[in-house]
Design a protein around this motif. Structure first.
Motif, PDB file in Angstrom:
ATOM      1  N   LEU A  57       0.830  -1.201   0.000  1.00 41.65           N
ATOM      2  CA  LEU A  57       0.000   0.000   0.000  1.00 41.65           C
ATOM      3  C   LEU A  57       0.871   1.259   0.000  1.00 41.65           C
ATOM      4  O   LEU A  57       1.880   1.316   0.711  1.00 41.65           O
ATOM      5  CB  LEU A  57      -0.921   0.005   1.221  1.00 41.65           C
ATOM      6  CG  LEU A  57      -1.942  -1.138   1.306  1.00 41.65           C
ATOM      7  CD1 LEU A  57      -2.711  -1.066   2.610  1.00 41.65           C
ATOM      8  CD2 LEU A  57      -2.901  -1.093   0.111  1.00 41.65           C
ATOM      9  N   PRO A  58       0.504   2.285  -0.765  1.00 36.52           N
ATOM     10  CA  PRO A  58       1.301   3.517  -0.819  1.00 36.52           C
ATOM     11  C   PRO A  58       1.525   4.151   0.549  1.00 36.52           C
ATOM     12  O   PRO A  58       2.630   4.631   0.845  1.00 36.52           O
ATOM     13  CB  PRO A  58       0.455   4.429  -1.723  1.00 36.52           C
ATOM     14  CG  PRO A  58      -0.324   3.487  -2.585  1.00 36.52           C
ATOM     15  CD  PRO A  58      -0.631   2.311  -1.717  1.00 36.52           C
ATOM     16  N   ARG A  59       0.503   4.153   1.384  1.00 32.49           N
ATOM     17  CA  ARG A  59       0.663   4.752   2.711  1.00 32.49           C
ATOM     18  C   ARG A  59       1.687   4.004   3.546  1.00 32.49           C
ATOM     19  O   ARG A  59       2.428   4.600   4.329  1.00 32.49           O
ATOM     20  CB  ARG A  59      -0.686   4.778   3.438  1.00 32.49           C
ATOM     21  CG  ARG A  59      -1.704   5.737   2.821  1.00 32.49           C
ATOM     22  CD  ARG A  59      -2.997   5.718   3.604  1.00 32.49           C
ATOM     23  NE  ARG A  59      -3.986   6.606   3.025  1.00 32.49           N
ATOM     24  CZ  ARG A  59      -5.215   6.769   3.507  1.00 32.49           C
ATOM     25  NH1 ARG A  59      -5.599   6.081   4.579  1.00 32.49           N
ATOM     26  NH2 ARG A  59      -6.059   7.600   2.928  1.00 32.49           N
ATOM     27  N   THR A  60       1.711   2.690   3.379  1.00 31.75           N
ATOM     28  CA  THR A  60       2.678   1.889   4.136  1.00 31.75           C
ATOM     29  C   THR A  60       4.092   2.189   3.668  1.00 31.75           C
ATOM     30  O   THR A  60       5.019   2.307   4.486  1.00 31.75           O
ATOM     31  CB  THR A  60       2.383   0.384   3.944  1.00 31.75           C
ATOM     32  OG1 THR A  60       1.039   0.117   4.319  1.00 31.75           O
ATOM     33  CG2 THR A  60       3.324  -0.454   4.794  1.00 31.75           C
ATOM     34  N   LEU A  61       4.292   2.303   2.364  1.00 34.68           N
ATOM     35  CA  LEU A  61       5.614   2.618   1.836  1.00 34.68           C
ATOM     36  C   LEU A  61       6.105   3.972   2.328  1.00 34.68           C
ATOM     37  O   LEU A  61       7.285   4.129   2.673  1.00 34.68           O
ATOM     38  CB  LEU A  61       5.577   2.583   0.302  1.00 34.68           C
ATOM     39  CG  LEU A  61       5.271   1.226  -0.329  1.00 34.68           C
ATOM     40  CD1 LEU A  61       5.143   1.354  -1.844  1.00 34.68           C
ATOM     41  CD2 LEU A  61       6.355   0.220   0.034  1.00 34.68           C
ATOM     42  N   VAL A  62       5.190   4.931   2.372  1.00 32.60           N
ATOM     43  CA  VAL A  62       5.550   6.251   2.900  1.00 32.60           C
ATOM     44  C   VAL A  62       5.966   6.143   4.356  1.00 32.60           C
ATOM     45  O   VAL A  62       6.959   6.748   4.792  1.00 32.60           O
ATOM     46  CB  VAL A  62       4.364   7.229   2.744  1.00 32.60           C
ATOM     47  CG1 VAL A  62       4.649   8.534   3.508  1.00 32.60           C
ATOM     48  CG2 VAL A  62       4.105   7.528   1.284  1.00 32.60           C
ATOM     49  N   LEU A  63       5.227   5.356   5.123  1.00 28.77           N
ATOM     50  CA  LEU A  63       5.529   5.185   6.544  1.00 28.77           C
ATOM     51  C   LEU A  63       6.877   4.498   6.745  1.00 28.77           C
ATOM     52  O   LEU A  63       7.689   4.932   7.569  1.00 28.77           O
ATOM     53  CB  LEU A  63       4.422   4.361   7.205  1.00 28.77           C
ATOM     54  CG  LEU A  63       4.601   4.034   8.694  1.00 28.77           C
ATOM     55  CD1 LEU A  63       4.557   5.319   9.524  1.00 28.77           C
ATOM     56  CD2 LEU A  63       3.511   3.071   9.149  1.00 28.77           C
ATOM     57  N   LEU A  64       7.132   3.432   5.971  1.00 30.72           N
ATOM     58  CA  LEU A  64       8.357   2.657   6.155  1.00 30.72           C
ATOM     59  C   LEU A  64       9.609   3.412   5.723  1.00 30.72           C
ATOM     60  O   LEU A  64      10.697   3.186   6.265  1.00 30.72           O
ATOM     61  CB  LEU A  64       8.260   1.339   5.390  1.00 30.72           C
ATOM     62  CG  LEU A  64       7.278   0.309   5.952  1.00 30.72           C
ATOM     63  CD1 LEU A  64       7.189  -0.915   5.041  1.00 30.72           C
ATOM     64  CD2 LEU A  64       7.687  -0.125   7.361  1.00 30.72           C
ATOM     65  N   PHE A  65       9.461   4.278   4.738  1.00 26.78           N
ATOM     66  CA  PHE A  65      10.618   5.059   4.294  1.00 26.78           C
ATOM     67  C   PHE A  65      10.684   6.427   4.980  1.00 26.78           C
ATOM     68  O   PHE A  65      11.763   6.886   5.360  1.00 26.78           O
ATOM     69  CB  PHE A  65      10.570   5.247   2.774  1.00 26.78           C
ATOM     70  CG  PHE A  65      10.901   4.008   2.014  1.00 26.78           C
ATOM     71  CD1 PHE A  65      12.212   3.581   1.860  1.00 26.78           C
ATOM     72  CD2 PHE A  65       9.895   3.240   1.455  1.00 26.78           C
ATOM     73  CE1 PHE A  65      12.523   2.429   1.159  1.00 26.78           C
ATOM     74  CE2 PHE A  65      10.184   2.078   0.758  1.00 26.78           C
ATOM     75  CZ  PHE A  65      11.505   1.669   0.605  1.00 26.78           C
ATOM     76  N   GLY A  66       9.524   7.042   5.137  1.00 26.82           N
ATOM     77  CA  GLY A  66       9.503   8.374   5.733  1.00 26.82           C
ATOM     78  C   GLY A  66       9.788   8.383   7.219  1.00 26.82           C
ATOM     79  O   GLY A  66      10.481   9.284   7.722  1.00 26.82           O
ATOM     80  N   GLY A  67       9.256   7.369   7.940  1.00 23.02           N
ATOM     81  CA  GLY A  67       9.479   7.315   9.385  1.00 23.02           C
ATOM     82  C   GLY A  67      10.944   7.202   9.757  1.00 23.02           C
ATOM     83  O   GLY A  67      11.477   8.048  10.503  1.00 23.02           O
TER      84      GLY A  67
END
Length: 219
Positions: A57-67
């Motif tokens: 999911l796009p939101r998960t990818l953002v979380l895993l890389f952005g966090g």
């Protein structure tokens, strides 16, 4: 322990030159441990599938890389950023398992708490197992849809599971056919079921057998 009697013997057999034969028969109380284990193992298979879906999911990818990136920029520590990433993965895996664990507990405390009582005490419901070499390797149940206005019109197919080591032998199809034949013999107009969009093999099976996608899959 329930004292109900199952209705009408119904026995389906299949033999393969390469594999041991199996037969489909009505559930017996001596099958309970096999059935509960098969159900629990089958439900557990959905957690990794759900986890992989969440990771895409796009939101998960953002979380895993952005966090972790935010932690790195704030602390300057690669180790802390890596720890953040691993922590997020663990939390996401637990998140993926949670609904399936809840589903398993709910079912084992409701209709599968006493299969004989819930499935074999009424002419309009039943529960079957597939047996091979004296082991239960598949299962399926059928109950009338819980709606007084639809009683004797719709039958719900429930808990179709086949042991992973006995798949691709036609057992699942045979179990579904057993439910369809039962519905026809009992005068039901439709057979319905619920499944998730992540259960790709199950969806393919049901569609190949004539089920149509609606609010419920209906045949």
């Amino acid at each position: 322990m329930s004292n109900c009697h199952s209705h009408g013997p119904q026995d389906f057999r299949h033999e393969s030159l390469l594999m041991a034969p199996y037969r489909i028969r009505k559930y017996r109380e001596s099958d309970r441990e096999w059935v509960v284990d098969l159900f629990s193992e089958g439900v557990a298979e959905y957690a990794p599938i759900t986890f992989r879906h969440i990771l895409k999911l796009p939101r998960t990818l953002v979380l895993l890389f952005g966090g972790p990136l935010a932690v790195l920029l704030a602390s300057g520590s690669w180790l802390l950023a890596l720890a953040t990433n691993l922590t997020l993965l663990v939390l996401l895996r637990l998140f993926a398992k949670y609904p399936w664990n809840e589903f398993k507990v709910l079912v084992l405390q409701s209709d599968m708490s006493d299969i004989t009582k819930f499935y074999l005490c009424d002419h309009g419901s039943c529960f079957w197992v597939a047996e091979s070499e004296e082991q239960v390797v598949g299962m399926v149940g059928a109950l009338p849809v819980n709606d007084p206005t639809l009683w004797k019109q719709k039958l719900q197919l429930l808990h179709l599971f086949v042991d992973s080591g006995h798949r691709r032998r036609g057992i699942a199809k045979a179990l579904v056919r057993t439910v369809l034949q039962f519905a026809q013999d009992r005068g039901y107009r439709e057979v319905v079921l619920c499944t998730s969009m992540l259960q790709h093999s199950a969806l393919a099976l049901y569609r190949s057998m004539g089920f149509q996608k609606t609010a419920l899959l209906i045949r």
